[in-house]
Design a protein around this motif. Sequence first.
Motif, PDB file in Angstrom:
ATOM      1  N   SER A   7       0.897  -1.248   0.209  1.00 56.79           N
ATOM      2  CA  SER A   7       0.071   0.038  -0.121  1.00 56.79           C
ATOM      3  C   SER A   7       0.856   1.182  -0.037  1.00 56.79           C
ATOM      4  O   SER A   7       1.741   1.428   0.690  1.00 56.79           O
ATOM      5  CB  SER A   7      -0.901  -0.138   1.259  1.00 56.79           C
ATOM      6  N   THR A  43       1.352  -4.775   2.160  1.00 60.24           N
ATOM      7  CA  THR A  43       0.414  -4.151   3.129  1.00 60.24           C
ATOM      8  C   THR A  43      -0.989  -3.901   2.279  1.00 60.24           C
ATOM      9  O   THR A  43      -1.871  -3.084   2.831  1.00 60.24           O
ATOM     10  CB  THR A  43       0.913  -2.960   3.667  1.00 60.24           C
ATOM     11  N   SER A  44      -0.933  -4.125   1.117  1.00 62.86           N
ATOM     12  CA  SER A  44      -2.172  -3.939   0.192  1.00 62.86           C
ATOM     13  C   SER A  44      -3.268  -4.845   0.290  1.00 62.86           C
ATOM     14  O   SER A  44      -4.308  -4.925  -0.376  1.00 62.86           O
ATOM     15  CB  SER A  44      -1.703  -3.596  -1.468  1.00 62.86           C
ATOM     16  N   ILE A  45      -3.068  -5.986   1.056  1.00 69.70           N
ATOM     17  CA  ILE A  45      -3.953  -7.058   0.996  1.00 69.70           C
ATOM     18  C   ILE A  45      -5.084  -6.579   1.934  1.00 69.70           C
ATOM     19  O   ILE A  45      -4.947  -5.732   2.721  1.00 69.70           O
ATOM     20  CB  ILE A  45      -3.167  -8.256   1.847  1.00 69.70           C
ATOM     21  N   THR A  46      -6.197  -7.158   1.380  1.00 65.05           N
ATOM     22  CA  THR A  46      -7.410  -7.246   2.166  1.00 65.05           C
ATOM     23  C   THR A  46      -7.551  -7.960   3.274  1.00 65.05           C
ATOM     24  O   THR A  46      -7.121  -8.836   3.383  1.00 65.05           O
ATOM     25  CB  THR A  46      -8.672  -7.032   1.261  1.00 65.05           C
ATOM     26  N   GLU A  49      -8.997 -11.250   1.848  1.00 67.99           N
ATOM     27  CA  GLU A  49      -8.009 -12.259   1.180  1.00 67.99           C
ATOM     28  C   GLU A  49      -7.038 -12.694   2.341  1.00 67.99           C
ATOM     29  O   GLU A  49      -6.903 -14.047   2.297  1.00 67.99           O
ATOM     30  CB  GLU A  49      -7.080 -11.251   0.476  1.00 67.99           C
ATOM     31  N   ASP A  60     -13.482  -5.897   3.202  1.00 63.23           N
ATOM     32  CA  ASP A  60     -12.822  -5.472   2.185  1.00 63.23           C
ATOM     33  C   ASP A  60     -11.718  -4.327   2.414  1.00 63.23           C
ATOM     34  O   ASP A  60     -11.099  -3.739   1.614  1.00 63.23           O
ATOM     35  CB  ASP A  60     -13.892  -4.647   0.995  1.00 63.23           C
ATOM     36  N   ILE A  72      -8.396  -2.493   3.398  1.00 63.61           N
ATOM     37  CA  ILE A  72      -7.000  -2.811   3.070  1.00 63.61           C
ATOM     38  C   ILE A  72      -6.295  -2.707   4.488  1.00 63.61           C
ATOM     39  O   ILE A  72      -6.611  -2.087   5.440  1.00 63.61           O
ATOM     40  CB  ILE A  72      -6.286  -1.481   2.288  1.00 63.61           C
ATOM     41  N   ASP A 122      -3.774  -1.817   6.009  1.00 62.61           N
ATOM     42  CA  ASP A 122      -2.493  -0.905   6.339  1.00 62.61           C
ATOM     43  C   ASP A 122      -3.287   0.175   7.407  1.00 62.61           C
ATOM     44  O   ASP A 122      -4.229   0.097   7.808  1.00 62.61           O
ATOM     45  CB  ASP A 122      -2.060  -0.167   4.996  1.00 62.61           C
ATOM     46  N   SER A 133      -5.969   2.809   6.361  1.00 62.62           N
ATOM     47  CA  SER A 133      -7.356   2.221   5.962  1.00 62.62           C
ATOM     48  C   SER A 133      -8.067   1.737   7.142  1.00 62.62           C
ATOM     49  O   SER A 133      -9.376   1.914   7.431  1.00 62.62           O
ATOM     50  CB  SER A 133      -7.112   1.126   4.976  1.00 62.62           C
TER      51      SER A 133
END
Length: 421
Positions: A230, A255-258, A261, A293, A295, A297, A300
Amino acid sequence: MKILLKNIEKENYKGNLKSYLKESGYQALEKALKMSSEEIIKEVKDSNLLGRGGAGFPCGLKWEFVYKEKGRPKYIVCNADEGEPGTFKDRLILEKDPHLFLEAMTICAKAISSEEGLIYIRGEYIEGYKSLEKAIKEAEKSNFLGKNILGSDFSFKIALYRGAGAYVCGEETALLDSLEGKKGQSRIKPPFPTFVGFKDKPTVLNNVETLANIPAIVLKGGERFSKIGSPASPGTKLYCLSGDVKKPGIYELPTSITLKELIYIYGGGPDGKIKAVLPGGVSSCFLTAKDLDVIMDYKSIQEKDSMLGSGAVIVINNTRCLVDLAKRCAEFFVYESCGKCAPCREGTKRAKELLTNITIGKGESGGIELLKELQEVLYDTSRCGLGQSALNAVRSALEKFPDEFEKHILKKKCDLGVCPI
């Protein structure tokens, strides 16, 4: 992409100096010894690495503050006292790849002109302590630590200290007081440890995971690191997944994973139907199934009115009673409050009493408003982050699951049969 666990996950990697050197170990230090302090700090600032201890403060900026301070001597302290329930990521690095962050501490010391580092390790981490002790001796013997490191004019030594199991010593100023031989209780801030830290001298204080990113940043460049994950919080993160999930464990992911996921792809899915998730341990606020959903980080999660903290992700299924969980969170903070300030010392006790009464059928309608008021008082007036966040989970349970509290109070009923009403 793996940065933190790249060695540990390799077959036959033993975590000793010989194994570490085979995986390009200490090459970042060799490079850093040829760089100026400004050049090292610039790479860390360019990476936009945020501290992984929970506050999410820019690591490079912290190093720069200490570098520019004129006070001497300067110190680097590694916080290896992870005590948040559900957090067990630093332990893995301490036991399996100790040279990774010993190298990082030495690079930091070169950047800020420090000659002494200290590691404050959780008292229960016996294997981690032994592993570190051995690694420090190996590094000293091969001149990666000690006087005139690798023939340079730079000298640096590291000492180990074991904590005594107090959760509050994860707070940086309480940790510093404990290191100085005092009772582990937080200090008033400001001044911050970067200016008045260990023995009142300028001090960099980072945790294990933060430091473990440094060798890769120095070797491959901060700009490259900044493009991973992210943009708001670059890099990878160690997520500790636990609770009602099929494959609990430690997962290093961008860090862009939700959150969805993380739970469904890597955690194998929830064990049962998801009711709530604590994304940052018991200090954070509950998220619900409709927040999956988000993110993973810092920014978010904060926008969802919770916090990522150290990444202790606890999944809760629909067989759990949120009133009972709120009470358990309050009990934890009553036990761990250091007692220094009245709002935390007394407020956590009153919250526990109110919640216990609700779970045994003695709750009153006014109790909910009292709990909300207590949370506001603790958040606004407690001395440190422990007290300020002590009732975050309670407040969010009240806001997001009001029906459960109302049934316990008005109908004297726990639909799930968990509470002893």
